[in-house]
Design an enzyme around this catalytic site. Structure first.
Site, short mmCIF file in Angstrom:
data_model
loop_
_atom_site.label_atom_id
_atom_site.label_comp_id
_atom_site.label_asym_id
_atom_site.label_seq_id
_atom_site.Cartn_x
_atom_site.Cartn_y
_atom_site.Cartn_z
N TYR A 59 0.81 -1.21 0.00
CA TYR A 59 0.00 0.00 0.00
C TYR A 59 0.84 1.26 0.00
CZ TYR A 59 -3.04 3.71 1.61
OH TYR A 59 -3.71 4.90 1.72
N LYS A 84 1.42 4.00 -3.00
CA LYS A 84 1.03 5.38 -2.74
C LYS A 84 2.20 6.33 -2.99
CE LYS A 84 -2.30 6.84 -0.97
NZ LYS A 84 -3.48 7.50 -1.57
#
Length: 588
Positions: free
Chosen positions: A331, A335
């Site tokens: 994640y 990002k």
């Protein structure tokens, strides 16, 4: 962890809104119908009507990712550093009125008045809080276009009505408008049928969606580029507000400054450079991060894999690639690459990046303790309160960087106004975080939670109060695993002479439940481990500078100072009460 829904918000000046053709033929995000609807509404002030469009532009941005919950957020849990969350969470494009030089402060209220907004992730925690704040402080807002996943216009309207208009978060607005509340809301909110706002792009398996590398790349890395493409179609744009997460800083240690990422930058390379300054040995050759190559590799790999092995292989690939380059998980890695895409392709658009840390329940507005779903640290705290987690794998002195959702919204609105009124081409980064100015530790979180559950214990299925002990923390996974095995077996009655007298079938069933419970707790601890032993503190100097420019009235209307928050009061009297109201309705 939990996820934060991402939200994309455009603010338009009605008299000046106009759109230009896309600058790129390579990105096909079906925005045209939505853009026509927005423009038509700006010109004609038409009644709220669902609009079809943007089905391919998913970007869960602040869907914090990955650990998660369901956004909005993923129930069930894991610890989500963003909050994410989400998160998630709100890129915004704005074209403001000219600044009033005579006004005190930034001029936030003048900026908000009379604008129209386009927001994705509209049914998520952070986006809802943003919509509520805008409508409460600037009721003369023209329209707020909300991207909603639905099969048709009727379903989109039903979702907006049930998930936003009837949401408890909007109780203060309902009190203000009384019987006219629903008419007021539907005169402002315009559903746009699409799928960008749906957590996990509509994939039902929450954990799978956030951990599969190809999905995460599409949401968190390619998504911001698609949003930029959409923004570039609009003339008079003054700012693009993108909500990321403070944990894009990966495995950086010490005080982490608010610096943007450049394309190809890696945390592993940074750490190797720092190490080489104090080590006479020549540093080893490190792999170079190529964002486009990562996207291509993942896309090709998922095509080549057999269906029954694709999910596992893609999860493993994402984690391996993240850790290779110095990030904790898929994640935050994807990002960070999303931020790189924005920095590299923003062109003439001034960009502001908001990096919230762990987003949790409201501190004050519109009332204390509102939260949607179980997020971030919540699964761990609820397991503790239920008596299921007497020990944990964590450093008691490690920082836990938490920020209430209303503080994030206030920072977003204030930064949007500042950089919309006085636009420049600088990429501005705001870390909405508490670890430097008002630090909170893992040990304190469990201490405050223990205080709460001792004073306000949860109840079991027999309506008996659950008694808990002080959390025991471990630095070794093996020691933690052994302790949890012992305690769970004890709780299930498997550690006495009664074992031998039990019905063999019943005993095997209990043993299976015990084994699965231990495995799940150990698995959760391993997932949270990078954050339970975190060594970074997020600097928020730009937010401090923003506050210095705000007038006293603006600071009162948009409070964003985390320095004086009382964390014990927040956990004991606000957050955990709100969490139980949201999820448990007073019991289990």
């Amino acid at each position: 962890m939990s996820s934060i829904s991402q939200s994309f918000s455009l603010s338009f000046v009605p008299s000046k809104a106009s759109l230009v053709p896309s600058f790129s033929n390579n990105i096909k995000c079906y925005h045209s119908l939505a853009r026509h609807a927005i423009c038509s509404s700006l010109k004609n002030d038409a009644n709220s009507t669902p609009t079809r469009g943007l089905p391919a532009c998913a970007s869960n941005m602040a869907l914090s990712s990955w650990f998660f919950y369901n956004d909005n957020n993923r129930g069930g849990g894991m610890f989500d550093p963003s909050a994410s969350a989400s998160s998630a969470m709100t890129p915004a494009v704005v074209a403001p009125d000219a600044a009033d030089d005579s006004a005190e402060g930034i001029g936030i209220m003048k900026f908000l008045e009379g604008k129209s907004y386009f927001i994705t992730g509209a049914t998520g925690l952070l986006a809802k809080a943003l919509v509520e704040k805008i409508l409460r402080e600037a009721p003369n807002t023209r329209k707020i276009f909300l991207l909603v996943k639905a099969k048709d216009r009727e379903e989109a309207l039903n979702r907006v009505m049930s998930e936003i208009v009837e949401c408890g978060l909007f109780k203060r607005l309902e009190d203000v408008h009384g019987d006219a509340y629903k008419d007021f809301m539907m005169s402002k909110l315009v559903p746009v049928v699409g799928n960008m706002c749906e957590p996990n792009l509509g994939i039902s398996d929450d954990e799978l969606a956030t951990r599969m590398y190809d999905v995460a790349l599409n949401i968190n890395t390619r998504g911001p580029f698609r949003l930029l493409n959409f923004a570039m179609r609009c003339k008079k744009l003054r700012n693009f507000l993108h909500v990321s997460t403070a944990y894009v800083n990966g495995q950086r240690e010490g005080v982490v400054k608010e610096k943007p990422f450049y394309m190809g930058q890696s945390i592993a390379e940074e750490k190797a450079t720092i190490a080489s300054r104090t080590d006479d040995q020549q540093s080893l050759s490190l792999p170079q991060l190529d964002v486009h190559a990562e996207i291509k590799m993942a896309s090709q790999m998922v095509k080549d894999l057999k269906k029954d092995e694709a999910d596992r292989k893609m999860r493993e690939l994402g984690l391996d690639r993240a850790r290779m380059f110095g990030w904790q998980d898929t994640y935050v890695f994807t990002k960070a690459m999303g931020e790189m895409m924005i920095a590299s392709y923003k062109g003439h658009i001034p960009v502001t990046i908001i990096r919230p840390s762990i987003i949790e329940s409201t501190y004050r507005e519109p009332f204390p303790g509102w939260i949607q779903g179980s997020r971030m640290v919540d699964p761990v705290l609820l397991s503790y309160g239920k008596g299921l987690l007497p020990g944990y794998l964590a450093d008691p002195k490690a920082p836990v960087d938490i920020v209430p959702v209303d503080m994030v919204v206030n920072t977003m609105v204030s930064a949007m106004a500042k950089h919309g009124i006085q636009p420049d081409l600088t990429l501005n980064v705001y870390q909405v975080a508490s670890s430097v100015i008002n630090p909170l530790t893992v040990g304190e979180v469990f201490e405050f939670s223990c205080d709460h559950f001792e004073s306000f214990p949860l109840k079991n299925s027999k309506e008996e109060e659950i008694m808990i002990e002080k959390m025991k923390l471990f630095s070794s996974l093996d020691e933690f695993s052994a302790y949890i095995q012992y305690k769970v077996s004890e709780m299930m009655g498997l550690r006495g002479e009664e074992d031998a007298s039990s019905n063999p079938r019943t005993l095997r069933k209990i043993q299976t439940i015990c084994k699965r419970t231990v495995e799940n707790l150990v698995y959760m601890a391993k997932l949270y481990e990078p954050y339970a032993f975190y060594k970074g503190w997020f600097h928020n100097g730009n937010t401090q500078k923003l506050m210095a420019e705000m007038s006293p009235d603006e600071l009162a209307t948009f409070p964003l100072d985390l320095k004086n928050m009382n964390w014990k009061n927040y956990f004991v009297n606000i957050h955990l009460h709100g969490l139980k109201r949201s999820l448990l309705r007073g019991g289990i």
